[in-house]
Design a protein around this motif. Structure first.
Motif, PDB file in Angstrom:
ATOM      1  N   UNK A  74      33.956  41.544  37.726  1.00  6.47           N
ATOM      2  CA  UNK A  74      34.387  41.051  39.031  1.00  6.47           C
ATOM      3  C   UNK A  74      33.443  39.950  39.492  1.00  6.47           C
ATOM      4  N   UNK A  75      33.943  39.099  40.373  1.00  3.59           N
ATOM      5  CA  UNK A  75      33.151  37.972  40.869  1.00  3.59           C
ATOM      6  C   UNK A  75      32.230  38.471  41.977  1.00  3.59           C
ATOM      7  N   UNK A  76      31.025  38.873  41.590  1.00  8.94           N
ATOM      8  CA  UNK A  76      30.110  39.562  42.511  1.00  8.94           C
ATOM      9  C   UNK A  76      29.642  38.692  43.671  1.00  8.94           C
ATOM     10  N   UNK A  77      29.607  37.362  43.482  1.00 16.63           N
ATOM     11  CA  UNK A  77      29.047  36.507  44.531  1.00 16.63           C
ATOM     12  C   UNK A  77      30.116  35.894  45.435  1.00 16.63           C
ATOM     13  N   UNK A  78      31.333  36.423  45.395  1.00 11.56           N
ATOM     14  CA  UNK A  78      32.396  35.904  46.255  1.00 11.56           C
ATOM     15  C   UNK A  78      32.685  36.916  47.360  1.00 11.56           C
ATOM     16  N   UNK A  79      32.092  36.708  48.520  1.00 10.45           N
ATOM     17  CA  UNK A  79      32.215  37.686  49.609  1.00 10.45           C
ATOM     18  C   UNK A  79      33.630  37.742  50.182  1.00 10.45           C
ATOM     19  N   UNK A 113      30.507  27.589  43.168  1.00 12.44           N
ATOM     20  CA  UNK A 113      29.830  28.086  44.368  1.00 12.44           C
ATOM     21  C   UNK A 113      29.867  27.054  45.495  1.00 12.44           C
ATOM     22  N   UNK A 114      30.254  25.834  45.147  1.00 17.63           N
ATOM     23  CA  UNK A 114      30.426  24.762  46.134  1.00 17.63           C
ATOM     24  C   UNK A 114      31.464  23.793  45.567  1.00 17.63           C
ATOM     25  N   UNK A 115      31.940  22.896  46.375  1.00 17.19           N
ATOM     26  CA  UNK A 115      32.905  21.902  45.877  1.00 17.19           C
ATOM     27  C   UNK A 115      32.230  20.982  44.868  1.00 17.19           C
ATOM     28  N   UNK A 116      32.912  20.715  43.747  1.00 19.03           N
ATOM     29  CA  UNK A 116      32.314  19.856  42.709  1.00 19.03           C
ATOM     30  C   UNK A 116      33.325  18.827  42.228  1.00 19.03           C
ATOM     31  N   UNK A 117      32.806  17.671  41.857  1.00 15.55           N
ATOM     32  CA  UNK A 117      33.589  16.630  41.200  1.00 15.55           C
ATOM     33  C   UNK A 117      33.155  16.601  39.737  1.00 15.55           C
ATOM     34  N   UNK A 118      34.081  16.736  38.805  1.00 15.93           N
ATOM     35  CA  UNK A 118      33.741  16.789  37.379  1.00 15.93           C
ATOM     36  C   UNK A 118      33.420  15.391  36.863  1.00 15.93           C
ATOM     37  N   UNK A 119      32.165  15.218  36.446  1.00 17.96           N
ATOM     38  CA  UNK A 119      31.669  13.926  35.961  1.00 17.96           C
ATOM     39  C   UNK A 119      32.249  13.604  34.590  1.00 17.96           C
ATOM     40  N   UNK A 138      34.799  28.398  45.232  1.00 12.86           N
ATOM     41  CA  UNK A 138      35.505  29.623  44.907  1.00 12.86           C
ATOM     42  C   UNK A 138      36.602  29.471  43.876  1.00 12.86           C
ATOM     43  N   UNK A 139      36.890  28.244  43.435  1.00 12.53           N
ATOM     44  CA  UNK A 139      37.914  28.021  42.420  1.00 12.53           C
ATOM     45  C   UNK A 139      37.298  28.076  41.025  1.00 12.53           C
ATOM     46  N   UNK A 140      38.098  28.402  39.995  1.00 14.79           N
ATOM     47  CA  UNK A 140      37.548  28.455  38.631  1.00 14.79           C
ATOM     48  C   UNK A 140      37.206  27.066  38.101  1.00 14.79           C
ATOM     49  N   UNK A 141      36.048  26.976  37.449  1.00  9.74           N
ATOM     50  CA  UNK A 141      35.631  25.709  36.835  1.00  9.74           C
ATOM     51  C   UNK A 141      36.040  25.686  35.371  1.00  9.74           C
ATOM     52  N   UNK A 173      26.066  25.501  34.324  1.00 14.63           N
ATOM     53  CA  UNK A 173      25.568  25.113  35.646  1.00 14.63           C
ATOM     54  C   UNK A 173      24.691  23.868  35.556  1.00 14.63           C
ATOM     55  N   UNK A 174      23.892  23.785  34.497  1.00 18.21           N
ATOM     56  CA  UNK A 174      23.058  22.580  34.316  1.00 18.21           C
ATOM     57  C   UNK A 174      23.929  21.361  34.053  1.00 18.21           C
ATOM     58  N   UNK A 175      24.973  21.530  33.229  1.00 14.14           N
ATOM     59  CA  UNK A 175      25.897  20.409  32.971  1.00 14.14           C
ATOM     60  C   UNK A 175      26.498  19.889  34.264  1.00 14.14           C
ATOM     61  N   UNK A 176      26.895  20.818  35.115  1.00  8.64           N
ATOM     62  CA  UNK A 176      27.542  20.408  36.364  1.00  8.64           C
ATOM     63  C   UNK A 176      26.567  19.726  37.322  1.00  8.64           C
ATOM     64  N   UNK A 177      25.315  20.143  37.251  1.00  7.74           N
ATOM     65  CA  UNK A 177      24.303  19.561  38.148  1.00  7.74           C
ATOM     66  C   UNK A 177      23.756  18.234  37.653  1.00  7.74           C
ATOM     67  N   UNK A 178      23.647  18.077  36.330  1.00 11.96           N
ATOM     68  CA  UNK A 178      23.005  16.878  35.775  1.00 11.96           C
ATOM     69  C   UNK A 178      23.948  16.007  34.950  1.00 11.96           C
ATOM     70  N   UNK A 179      25.073  16.592  34.488  1.00 10.45           N
ATOM     71  CA  UNK A 179      26.001  15.835  33.666  1.00 10.45           C
ATOM     72  C   UNK A 179      25.632  15.844  32.188  1.00 10.45           C
TER      73      UNK A 179
END
Length: 367
Positions: free
Chosen positions: A197-202, A304-310, A332-335, A360-366
């Motif tokens: 289950x998605x534990x961090x989705x309140x 965990x936040x809105x993201x734009x896919x690089x 909250x949407x699937x990546x 997560x690193x890919x999404x943060x740094x590309x």
């Protein structure tokens, strides 16, 4: 070798899983779904994006694909639980490689389903179709839901939307499922899984986040649940791949629901599993699909936040459901999804955690 030559329409909220299995089995998959992930497009012979699976959304694209490719067969996945008229539409134009629309609808009829469980002697948490008098330990669940969406703890002061939900007693246990192939009232068990289950989705605390293969399930529990699957397959005349969700607590099992279409857990098993599904539907035969040599896991990574896919992102080969460059994904949407295999449980969990950190690193740094 494919059971029959030709092309197959794959239609689901996400078509990637089924399109990939069909391509590996030698079929040409023509896909329609609501995500348009890059790997879905790469595996499909042809592809069409739709905003949803309501009849108004799929009617024209389905007819266009049928005409363009001369399609006669269709296989459906998740997302039709709240779109039953769309299944009727598909069944009127294709040979459905799965449960008939009427069978699928019967399983989705919660009052009918739980009544059948009682008649079959299958234990389940108490259910109510009117709001419980006291708060107690109840969950509110949508009548037409999938993937844990919309499930939350019951509060007596909140009764909005009561016409579209039901109440189920909450049992705090291990969320499990059994994957099986059914045909003509017979079943072959493919495997048992533990659900994540998605534990961090309140806001969505019961949101489905993946599955782990669970071969160490005790023998008596296996026998009990396999018996339940056989009873349900015969009662609902199920065919092809299905799964039964259940809760395990202190050695006791409680049935929750049947997914009367190929579920996400089939990704943990052998490449021949789609052939087992098709043969069960078209030939009425059941046979166990190849089981994994190692423990397997499938996990969804949520934003965990809105993201734009690089566009610079190069996705690792062990990822799936890869979003297209430039896609905007809301909180909250699937990546994407992660596939992992290992020799033991600890190694499997470590690999899942490490792979999620890489994503997560890919999404943060590309990179």
């Amino acid at each position: 070798m494919a059971v029959f030559p030709g092309k197959i329409l794959v239609i689901a909220k996400s078509a990637r899983m089924l399109a990939g299995y069909l391509a590996e089995a030698g079929y040409d998959a023509v896909a329609i779904d609501c995500y348009g992930d890059s790997d879905t497009r790469a595996m499909a012979l042809d592809y069409c994006f739709v905003p949803g699976l309501a009849l108004a959304d799929i009617q024209e694209p389905v007819l266009a694909m049928k005409s363009r490719h001369g399609l006669n067969h269709a296989i459906y996945g998740s997302g039709f639980e709240s779109n039953l008229p769309s299944l009727d539409f598909l069944q009127g134009r294709f040979t459905l490689l799965g449960n008939a629309a009427s069978r699928f609808a019967r399983v989705q009829d919660k009052a009918f389903f739980f009544q059948r469980l009682d008649e079959l002697g299958i234990a389940h948490p108490a259910v109510s179709f009117t709001p419980p008098v006291s708060e107690g330990r109840w969950l509110v669940k949508p009548l037409a839901g999938e993937g844990g969406l919309g499930i939350h703890r019951y509060r007596p002061d909140s009764v909005a939307g009561v016409e579209s939900c039901y109440w189920q007693h909450y049992i705090d246990g291990m969320a499990m499922s059994v994957l099986f192939v059914a045909a003509q009232g017979r079943v072959a068990i493919v495997g048992y899984q533990r659900q994540l289950l998605c534990a961090n989705n309140s806001s969505q605390p019961f949101l489905f986040a993946g599955v782990l293969s669970w071969p160490e399930l005790p023998g008596p529990v296996r026998l009990l649940v396999a018996g339940w699957a056989a009873k349900l397959a015969q009662c609902f005349r199920l065919r092809g791949l299905n799964s039964l969700d259940f809760i395990l607590r202190d050695g006791r099992c409680y049935a929750l629901e049947v997914n009367a279409r190929p579920p996400a857990s089939l990704q943990l098993y052998g490449e021949d599993i789609i052939e087992a599904h098709i043969k069960a539907v078209l030939r009425g035969t059941v046979a166990e699909a190849v089981r994994p040599e190692r423990l397997s896991a499938y996990k969804i990574v949520y934003a965990e936040r809105e993201i734009l896919i690089d566009e610079k992102i190069t996705w690792p080969r062990w990822t799936a459901d890869r979003p297209r460059s430039g896609s905007r994904i809301g909180q909250g949407e699937p990546i994407c999804s992660i596939i992992a295999r290992a020799q033991n449980r600890q190694q499997l969990m470590d690999r899942l955690r490490n792979k999620q950190q890489v994503v997560e690193k890919l999404l943060n740094t590309g990179s």
